[in-house]
Write a protein that holds these residues in place. Structure first.
Motif, PDB file in Angstrom:
ATOM      1  N   LEU A   1      44.039   7.914   7.247  1.00 28.43           N
ATOM      2  CA  LEU A   1      44.904   9.336   7.231  1.00 28.43           C
ATOM      3  C   LEU A   1      45.294   9.819   8.682  1.00 28.43           C
ATOM      4  O   LEU A   1      46.369  10.310   9.012  1.00 28.43           O
ATOM      5  CB  LEU A   1      44.170  10.282   6.100  1.00 28.43           C
ATOM      6  CG  LEU A   1      45.230  11.637   5.948  1.00 28.43           C
ATOM      7  CD1 LEU A   1      46.545  11.284   5.478  1.00 28.43           C
ATOM      8  CD2 LEU A   1      44.171  12.404   5.110  1.00 28.43           C
ATOM      9  N   ALA A   2      44.080  10.220   9.291  1.00 28.10           N
ATOM     10  CA  ALA A   2      44.115  10.735  10.792  1.00 28.10           C
ATOM     11  C   ALA A   2      45.301   9.728  11.493  1.00 28.10           C
ATOM     12  O   ALA A   2      46.129  10.513  12.285  1.00 28.10           O
ATOM     13  CB  ALA A   2      42.883  10.684  11.380  1.00 28.10           C
ATOM     14  N   GLU A   3      45.018   8.649  11.420  1.00 28.66           N
ATOM     15  CA  GLU A   3      46.149   7.825  12.238  1.00 28.66           C
ATOM     16  C   GLU A   3      47.494   8.046  11.912  1.00 28.66           C
ATOM     17  O   GLU A   3      48.402   8.046  12.910  1.00 28.66           O
ATOM     18  CB  GLU A   3      45.526   6.225  12.109  1.00 28.66           C
ATOM     19  CG  GLU A   3      46.173   5.281  13.181  1.00 28.66           C
ATOM     20  CD  GLU A   3      45.950   3.935  12.779  1.00 28.66           C
ATOM     21  OE1 GLU A   3      46.808   3.088  12.653  1.00 28.66           O
ATOM     22  OE2 GLU A   3      44.677   3.683  12.759  1.00 28.66           O
ATOM     23  N   GLN A   4      47.748   7.927  10.508  1.00 24.69           N
ATOM     24  CA  GLN A   4      49.061   8.061  10.047  1.00 24.69           C
ATOM     25  C   GLN A   4      49.767   9.486  10.474  1.00 24.69           C
ATOM     26  O   GLN A   4      50.840   9.699  11.217  1.00 24.69           O
ATOM     27  CB  GLN A   4      49.117   7.971   8.572  1.00 24.69           C
ATOM     28  CG  GLN A   4      48.840   6.545   8.112  1.00 24.69           C
ATOM     29  CD  GLN A   4      49.379   5.313   8.811  1.00 24.69           C
ATOM     30  OE1 GLN A   4      50.622   5.500   9.270  1.00 24.69           O
ATOM     31  NE2 GLN A   4      48.638   4.405   9.299  1.00 24.69           N
ATOM     32  N   LEU A   5      48.727  10.471  10.520  1.00 28.53           N
ATOM     33  CA  LEU A   5      49.385  11.882  10.683  1.00 28.53           C
ATOM     34  C   LEU A   5      49.504  11.943  12.190  1.00 28.53           C
ATOM     35  O   LEU A   5      50.249  12.734  12.693  1.00 28.53           O
ATOM     36  CB  LEU A   5      48.299  13.080  10.132  1.00 28.53           C
ATOM     37  CG  LEU A   5      47.901  12.960   8.607  1.00 28.53           C
ATOM     38  CD1 LEU A   5      46.983  13.877   8.487  1.00 28.53           C
ATOM     39  CD2 LEU A   5      49.403  13.430   8.090  1.00 28.53           C
ATOM     40  N   ALA A   6      48.573  11.453  13.119  1.00 27.38           N
ATOM     41  CA  ALA A   6      48.835  11.358  14.439  1.00 27.38           C
ATOM     42  C   ALA A   6      50.016  10.785  14.836  1.00 27.38           C
ATOM     43  O   ALA A   6      50.876  11.420  15.817  1.00 27.38           O
ATOM     44  CB  ALA A   6      47.741  10.603  15.112  1.00 27.38           C
ATOM     45  N   ASN A   7      50.406   9.567  14.224  1.00 30.29           N
ATOM     46  CA  ASN A   7      51.720   8.925  14.467  1.00 30.29           C
ATOM     47  C   ASN A   7      52.737   9.785  14.053  1.00 30.29           C
ATOM     48  O   ASN A   7      53.859   9.737  14.663  1.00 30.29           O
ATOM     49  CB  ASN A   7      51.629   7.627  13.804  1.00 30.29           C
ATOM     50  CG  ASN A   7      50.842   6.552  14.535  1.00 30.29           C
ATOM     51  OD1 ASN A   7      50.578   6.501  15.792  1.00 30.29           O
ATOM     52  ND2 ASN A   7      50.429   5.497  13.695  1.00 30.29           N
ATOM     53  N   LEU A   8      52.876  10.507  12.933  1.00 31.51           N
ATOM     54  CA  LEU A   8      53.853  11.321  12.460  1.00 31.51           C
ATOM     55  C   LEU A   8      54.131  12.334  13.597  1.00 31.51           C
ATOM     56  O   LEU A   8      55.037  12.679  13.946  1.00 31.51           O
ATOM     57  CB  LEU A   8      53.498  11.984  11.177  1.00 31.51           C
ATOM     58  CG  LEU A   8      53.775  10.934   9.902  1.00 31.51           C
ATOM     59  CD1 LEU A   8      53.146  11.477   8.920  1.00 31.51           C
ATOM     60  CD2 LEU A   8      55.247  10.635   9.740  1.00 31.51           C
ATOM     61  N   ASN A   9      52.969  12.962  14.060  1.00 30.60           N
ATOM     62  CA  ASN A   9      53.048  14.057  14.956  1.00 30.60           C
ATOM     63  C   ASN A   9      53.600  13.717  16.091  1.00 30.60           C
ATOM     64  O   ASN A   9      54.549  14.223  17.082  1.00 30.60           O
ATOM     65  CB  ASN A   9      51.760  14.752  15.078  1.00 30.60           C
ATOM     66  CG  ASN A   9      51.377  15.415  14.020  1.00 30.60           C
ATOM     67  OD1 ASN A   9      52.228  16.175  13.280  1.00 30.60           O
ATOM     68  ND2 ASN A   9      50.116  15.631  13.839  1.00 30.60           N
ATOM     69  N   LYS A  10      53.269  12.284  16.512  1.00 27.87           N
ATOM     70  CA  LYS A  10      53.803  11.734  18.013  1.00 27.87           C
ATOM     71  C   LYS A  10      55.177  11.275  17.863  1.00 27.87           C
ATOM     72  O   LYS A  10      55.916  10.968  18.853  1.00 27.87           O
ATOM     73  CB  LYS A  10      52.800  10.705  18.487  1.00 27.87           C
ATOM     74  CG  LYS A  10      51.558  11.147  19.047  1.00 27.87           C
ATOM     75  CD  LYS A  10      50.756  10.213  19.617  1.00 27.87           C
ATOM     76  CE  LYS A  10      49.954   9.139  18.771  1.00 27.87           C
ATOM     77  NZ  LYS A  10      49.368   8.136  19.206  1.00 27.87           N
ATOM     78  N   GLY A  11      55.623  11.128  16.789  1.00 28.76           N
ATOM     79  CA  GLY A  11      57.068  10.453  16.474  1.00 28.76           C
ATOM     80  C   GLY A  11      57.005   8.961  16.521  1.00 28.76           C
ATOM     81  O   GLY A  11      57.964   8.182  16.752  1.00 28.76           O
ATOM     82  N   THR A  12      55.733   8.244  16.408  1.00 28.93           N
ATOM     83  CA  THR A  12      55.820   7.034  16.422  1.00 28.93           C
ATOM     84  C   THR A  12      55.251   6.420  15.078  1.00 28.93           C
ATOM     85  O   THR A  12      54.970   5.180  15.328  1.00 28.93           O
ATOM     86  CB  THR A  12      54.303   6.401  17.655  1.00 28.93           C
ATOM     87  OG1 THR A  12      53.264   7.024  17.093  1.00 28.93           O
ATOM     88  CG2 THR A  12      54.919   6.905  19.044  1.00 28.93           C
ATOM     89  N   TYR A  13      55.428   7.019  14.352  1.00 34.50           N
ATOM     90  CA  TYR A  13      55.132   6.415  12.854  1.00 34.50           C
ATOM     91  C   TYR A  13      56.133   5.444  12.321  1.00 34.50           C
ATOM     92  O   TYR A  13      57.355   5.597  12.945  1.00 34.50           O
ATOM     93  CB  TYR A  13      55.414   7.598  11.844  1.00 34.50           C
ATOM     94  CG  TYR A  13      55.106   7.075  10.413  1.00 34.50           C
ATOM     95  CD1 TYR A  13      53.715   6.963  10.010  1.00 34.50           C
ATOM     96  CD2 TYR A  13      56.066   6.733   9.450  1.00 34.50           C
ATOM     97  CE1 TYR A  13      53.651   6.233   8.725  1.00 34.50           C
ATOM     98  CE2 TYR A  13      56.117   6.725   8.300  1.00 34.50           C
ATOM     99  CZ  TYR A  13      54.641   6.285   7.779  1.00 34.50           C
ATOM    100  OH  TYR A  13      54.744   5.699   6.339  1.00 34.50           O
ATOM    101  N   ILE A  14      55.508   4.060  11.750  1.00 36.74           N
ATOM    102  CA  ILE A  14      56.400   3.116  11.389  1.00 36.74           C
ATOM    103  C   ILE A  14      56.109   2.847   9.869  1.00 36.74           C
ATOM    104  O   ILE A  14      54.887   2.687   9.665  1.00 36.74           O
ATOM    105  CB  ILE A  14      56.358   1.863  12.372  1.00 36.74           C
ATOM    106  CG1 ILE A  14      56.690   2.058  13.729  1.00 36.74           C
ATOM    107  CG2 ILE A  14      57.010   0.921  11.818  1.00 36.74           C
ATOM    108  CD1 ILE A  14      56.565   1.088  14.845  1.00 36.74           C
TER     109      ILE A  14
END
Length: 163
Positions: A45-58
């Motif tokens: 969850l932390a990884e997915q939220l961090a990716n969302l915040n950085k704009g790198t979510y795939i």
């Protein structure tokens, strides 16, 4: 609101979170279950939220490497000379797919690729179209060619935001 909950019925932890909005302004909600430990679920969850915040979510996908490579090859057919295309196809069919083609595209990691190159340096037997085929160890130059094909395909997957 992001959450980690234990599913008593299925006996695993599950994660729920929002991944932005679709084109019509509707929230995109994501779910992933199957975590045996709460810490694994929280880490995911932390990884997915961090990716969302950085704009790198795939968006997670279930595409296997062999499927992606076969589709990618078809796209390359028009751009490449017939000889180059044939070389790409042989490398994908005989040298890449038998070893790492069964890995999901988004789960492919450098150790998988290093192991592939190690295997290509040895004599080996593979199954192609249901028949066993004996292959000799590849030279360093041939392994570099396999590397170029795989690298180009993965570079295109990255540009297309699949990985």
């Amino acid at each position: 609101m992001p959450s980690v909950k234990y599913n008593k019925e299925r006996k695993y932890y599950e994660v729920r979170y929002e991944a932005g909005y679709d084109g019509s302004g509707k929230r995109i909600q994501k779910y992933k279950g199957g975590f045996k430990r709460k810490s694994d679920a929280e880490e995911y969850l932390a990884e997915q939220l961090a990716n969302l915040n950085k704009g790198t979510y795939i968006e997670p996908q279930k595409t296997f490497l062999y499927s992606y490579l076969n589709d990618w090859l078809e796209e390359q057919k028009e751009r490449l000379s017939p000889t180059t295309y044939d070389g790409y196809e042989v490398n994908v069919r005989l040298h890449i797919n038998p070893y790492i083609g069964g890995i999901r595209l988004q789960e492919l990691r450098p150790p998988h690729i290093r192991k592939l190159y190690s295997q290509l340096q040895k004599d080996r037997v593979i199954k192609v179209d249901g028949e066993k085929k004996e292959l000799k160890a590849l030279s360093g130059t041939s392994i570099q060619y396999v590397h170029r094909v795989l690298s180009k395909a993965l570079e295109d997957a990255f540009k297309d935001e699949l990985i």
